[in-house]
Motif scaffolding. Sequence first.
Motif, mmCIF file in Angstrom:
data_model
loop_
_atom_site.group_PDB
_atom_site.id
_atom_site.type_symbol
_atom_site.label_atom_id
_atom_site.label_comp_id
_atom_site.label_asym_id
_atom_site.label_seq_id
_atom_site.Cartn_x
_atom_site.Cartn_y
_atom_site.Cartn_z
ATOM 1 N N GLY C 20 -30.981 -42.854 -1.386
ATOM 2 C CA GLY C 20 -31.068 -41.770 -0.422
ATOM 3 C C GLY C 20 -32.461 -41.683 0.174
ATOM 4 N N GLY C 21 -32.641 -40.673 1.025
ATOM 5 C CA GLY C 21 -33.887 -40.539 1.763
ATOM 6 C C GLY C 21 -35.121 -40.449 0.880
ATOM 7 N N ALA C 22 -35.058 -39.646 -0.169
ATOM 8 C CA ALA C 22 -36.242 -39.441 -0.995
ATOM 9 C C ALA C 22 -36.663 -40.732 -1.679
ATOM 10 C CB ALA C 22 -35.988 -38.348 -2.034
ATOM 11 N N ARG C 23 -35.682 -41.479 -2.172
ATOM 12 C CA ARG C 23 -35.998 -42.716 -2.881
ATOM 13 C C ARG C 23 -36.534 -43.767 -1.917
ATOM 14 N NH1 ARG C 23 -36.943 -44.811 -7.871
ATOM 15 N NH2 ARG C 23 -35.820 -42.952 -8.549
ATOM 16 N N VAL C 24 -35.922 -43.884 -0.717
ATOM 17 C CA VAL C 24 -36.410 -44.824 0.289
ATOM 18 C C VAL C 24 -37.827 -44.442 0.694
ATOM 19 C CG1 VAL C 24 -36.068 -45.697 2.632
ATOM 20 C CG2 VAL C 24 -34.098 -45.345 1.144
ATOM 21 N N GLU C 25 -38.072 -43.140 0.815
ATOM 22 C CA GLU C 25 -39.397 -42.697 1.228
ATOM 23 C C GLU C 25 -40.436 -43.032 0.159
ATOM 24 O OE1 GLU C 25 -39.503 -38.644 2.386
ATOM 25 O OE2 GLU C 25 -41.580 -38.780 3.070
ATOM 26 N N TRP C 77 -48.193 -44.088 8.120
ATOM 27 C CA TRP C 77 -47.678 -43.368 6.952
ATOM 28 C C TRP C 77 -47.317 -41.926 7.309
ATOM 29 C CZ3 TRP C 77 -50.425 -39.403 4.108
ATOM 30 C CH2 TRP C 77 -49.662 -38.892 3.052
ATOM 31 N N VAL C 78 -48.218 -41.247 8.019
ATOM 32 C CA VAL C 78 -47.954 -39.858 8.395
ATOM 33 C C VAL C 78 -46.682 -39.773 9.238
ATOM 34 C CG1 VAL C 78 -48.817 -37.874 9.695
ATOM 35 C CG2 VAL C 78 -50.367 -39.176 8.235
ATOM 36 N N HIS C 81 -43.606 -40.456 7.159
ATOM 37 C CA HIS C 81 -43.307 -39.284 6.341
ATOM 38 C C HIS C 81 -42.606 -38.196 7.163
ATOM 39 C CE1 HIS C 81 -43.729 -36.479 3.101
ATOM 40 N NE2 HIS C 81 -44.197 -35.603 3.964
ATOM 41 N N ALA C 82 -43.136 -37.965 8.369
ATOM 42 C CA ALA C 82 -42.535 -36.933 9.223
ATOM 43 C C ALA C 82 -41.103 -37.315 9.586
ATOM 44 C CB ALA C 82 -43.380 -36.743 10.482
ATOM 45 N N PHE C 84 -38.950 -39.299 7.882
ATOM 46 C CA PHE C 84 -38.005 -39.184 6.764
ATOM 47 C C PHE C 84 -37.808 -37.742 6.316
ATOM 48 C CE2 PHE C 84 -36.140 -43.073 5.191
ATOM 49 C CZ PHE C 84 -36.710 -43.983 6.059
ATOM 50 N N GLY C 85 -38.742 -36.874 6.723
ATOM 51 C CA GLY C 85 -38.545 -35.467 6.430
ATOM 52 C C GLY C 85 -37.373 -34.876 7.195
ATOM 53 N N ILE C 87 -34.575 -36.697 7.832
ATOM 54 C CA ILE C 87 -33.362 -37.475 7.543
ATOM 55 C C ILE C 87 -32.605 -36.875 6.366
ATOM 56 C CG2 ILE C 87 -32.605 -39.690 6.593
ATOM 57 C CD1 ILE C 87 -34.562 -41.028 8.509
ATOM 58 N N ARG C 158 -31.036 -33.976 9.423
ATOM 59 C CA ARG C 158 -30.776 -32.608 9.019
ATOM 60 C C ARG C 158 -30.349 -31.783 10.221
ATOM 61 N NH1 ARG C 158 -34.272 -31.215 4.342
ATOM 62 N NH2 ARG C 158 -34.291 -33.202 3.310
#
Lengths: 217, 217, 217, 217
Positions: C20-25, C77-78, C81-82, C84-85, C87, C158
């Motif tokens: 999922g998103g958190a793990r990919v991130e 990176w920033v 991060h934004a 995937f926040g 997704i 989201r």
Amino acid sequence: MRDGVVGTDGAGHQVSGGPGGARVEAFSDAIIAIAATLLVIELAVPAAGADVGHALREEVPAFLTYAVSFLTILIFWVNHHALFGLIRQVDRPLLFLNGLVLLGISFISYPTATLGRALQGGVHDRAAAVFYAAVLCGTASAFTGIWCYLRARPHLLREAARGGVRGALRRSLAGPTAYAIAIVVGAVHAAAGLGVCALVAAYFTLAPRGLGRGGAA
Amino acid sequence: MRDGVVGTDGAGHQVSGGPGGARVEAFSDAIIAIAATLLVIELAVPAAGADVGHALREEVPAFLTYAVSFLTILIFWVNHHALFGLIRQVDRPLLFLNGLVLLGISFISYPTATLGRALQGGVHDRAAAVFYAAVLCGTASAFTGIWCYLRARPHLLREAARGGVRGALRRSLAGPTAYAIAIVVGAVHAAAGLGVCALVAAYFTLAPRGLGRGGAA
Amino acid sequence: MRDGVVGTDGAGHQVSGGPGGARVEAFSDAIIAIAATLLVIELAVPAAGADVGHALREEVPAFLTYAVSFLTILIFWVNHHALFGLIRQVDRPLLFLNGLVLLGISFISYPTATLGRALQGGVHDRAAAVFYAAVLCGTASAFTGIWCYLRARPHLLREAARGGVRGALRRSLAGPTAYAIAIVVGAVHAAAGLGVCALVAAYFTLAPRGLGRGGAA
Amino acid sequence: MRDGVVGTDGAGHQVSGGPGGARVEAFSDAIIAIAATLLVIELAVPAAGADVGHALREEVPAFLTYAVSFLTILIFWVNHHALFGLIRQVDRPLLFLNGLVLLGISFISYPTATLGRALQGGVHDRAAAVFYAAVLCGTASAFTGIWCYLRARPHLLREAARGGVRGALRRSLAGPTAYAIAIVVGAVHAAAGLGVCALVAAYFTLAPRGLGRGGAA
């Protein structure tokens, strides 16, 4: 977000306001993972146009040293993990002792490359084997040093872990002892010194009870 | 903080007091991420004053090998993640088998560099292609070994995953089989051997069902 | 432990049972952190006995290229991060597009080293500047590709983020456009090409609104 | 999954929709861990067939420089961790200042290798010692810069931490000051410059109050 533990322990020593066990463990895990993965960089890649089959056969001692070091670092990781699973609170000397363990583990790729190359020439320089075993011995001794420190300050451990610290310290002497033997053997015959280290890694990987209990370190 | 699982399984084997699935997965993720990122180090940077355009064209085979290895490691990561998503408990042999998978993945940068250079000279040394495919084959086989082990000890899996282990094992044979073909093809023609590995990576990236199910490994 | 999202989307496409998103991130974060830190390895260390002051002055173009690349990777990176926040769910093509972004970011150290060395000689080879800007352009384009894909499949985002995807896609074109200009400028004057890339990094670091909105990529 | 803080602060400045404190800290931890572990790569491995004992004795200055840098990076990590433990919200300039700290820490392996080699030859080039201390001074100054910024924008800190920021800023001046002394000493005698940096590391490791409070940086 914060897992650090701040306060003053019963003996009046200040307990560091630094990172708590979980954060120190995550940072240590990262260093150990990188140390294991970096080992590969020191292997010599056959030059363009070289006879690859021949060059790879020449590299076999380096591959073996690489595999022993990789497995040894994984065992250090398992033991490090088991150790920090028992810790409730991290103070400054513990942070410093853990830093020594990480310094040792991070450094392993250097004696690995040194021994791998020394075993390739016809000379089989024994100093390389002594150096290799000495770095592993020092790293394992730093682990033992953590157990010594924890025996003297059991309040840093979880309640349930305090009874077992004496046994864990005794078991953790197996690592430095085995690597001291590897130093002596390596001073006589370089490849045999690596062989002792390989046996240590195989034992702690396969033995039914040593793993996860601070055995190899 | 602790995610380890300690206990004795039904068959009386001791289950390691070592790290649980989540911790092993995080450590493995770190090693896999580093292995993928380190690949770039082995690419030869044109010397100061060299004709950069010419030097870069010479490096094209190394770039292609790099891209295939990078993609392959990402696929290994997806499969590793899917595998550990099904695991409830980690015991010692599983830890050891996972260590073999990580050893293989960490090592990939070496055959990648070897093949990348071998494809640059006029010789196209086939030993480099065989070596490259053999390392991928060995790594994929270690994955299959994990599935074999899990089939024999289903209590290590989550309840819901136990029914699917036989199918997952069968699918996981696709990886070793495909890389065995790459070994044979590479023994005949080096670049074609890399081509087979590229096709494997493309298939597991783009095929609608293979990914995330242990397919490539 | 599991953050993956498994299921079938409304259009009947199978959504990957992968991470999922958190793990990919987290995995992407690790690769990006390593890519930024590895940049330093390619800097040439003055030989033992060399005039260090002189050697360091010679390395100044390599230091500047290093700093621009480091800053650029932090901006990627920033933005990553934004992105995937926003997704909610990761499917296979998204995993593949993200893999392309990571491939680009991991590769940056190679054109960085190439350009750093090319700017040291008297030649200032423009191919190195074109290559450098082209890799940044390709990486930024892969980011834009993710936004294109998300616009077509808003259910992966989201709820609250779906309205903004069109604007984010438009803003994300700034990166490829700016690096395309850097390619053209670098084809005329190598150092000026690096200068454009430095301006892009400075803009996205200091501009009040671009950061954290996919702007640079 | 999201820990970022989005909003507009009291002064009307836009607060970045980028990563929050925990995410920035995890990313920074990764970079710092990699920077510490990469140091070992720059150590010169004795060539195959070389007299290993002799070669290792030659490398002793490089080993010492390595150990000082490793310890210094660990201290930076502890201070970075303590600092981010006080932060409630991350805005864009703070992200940029943190990027400077990470740039400095990532770069340390280069002056470490430069100084390690310079101390091996008979020349003991003082420029290498000045360069080494200057990089540490710059990195510590970037830490101080963060404290300066936080003093001016206390709303970024947790409620409980706001009273202590003035004292933390004062203590954080110890790092740049000590490394400025190391620059001066190194300009006179290269090894003595490294000695000052070693003393700084020893002091912040062993002193009862400095650690975990932004002292060394």
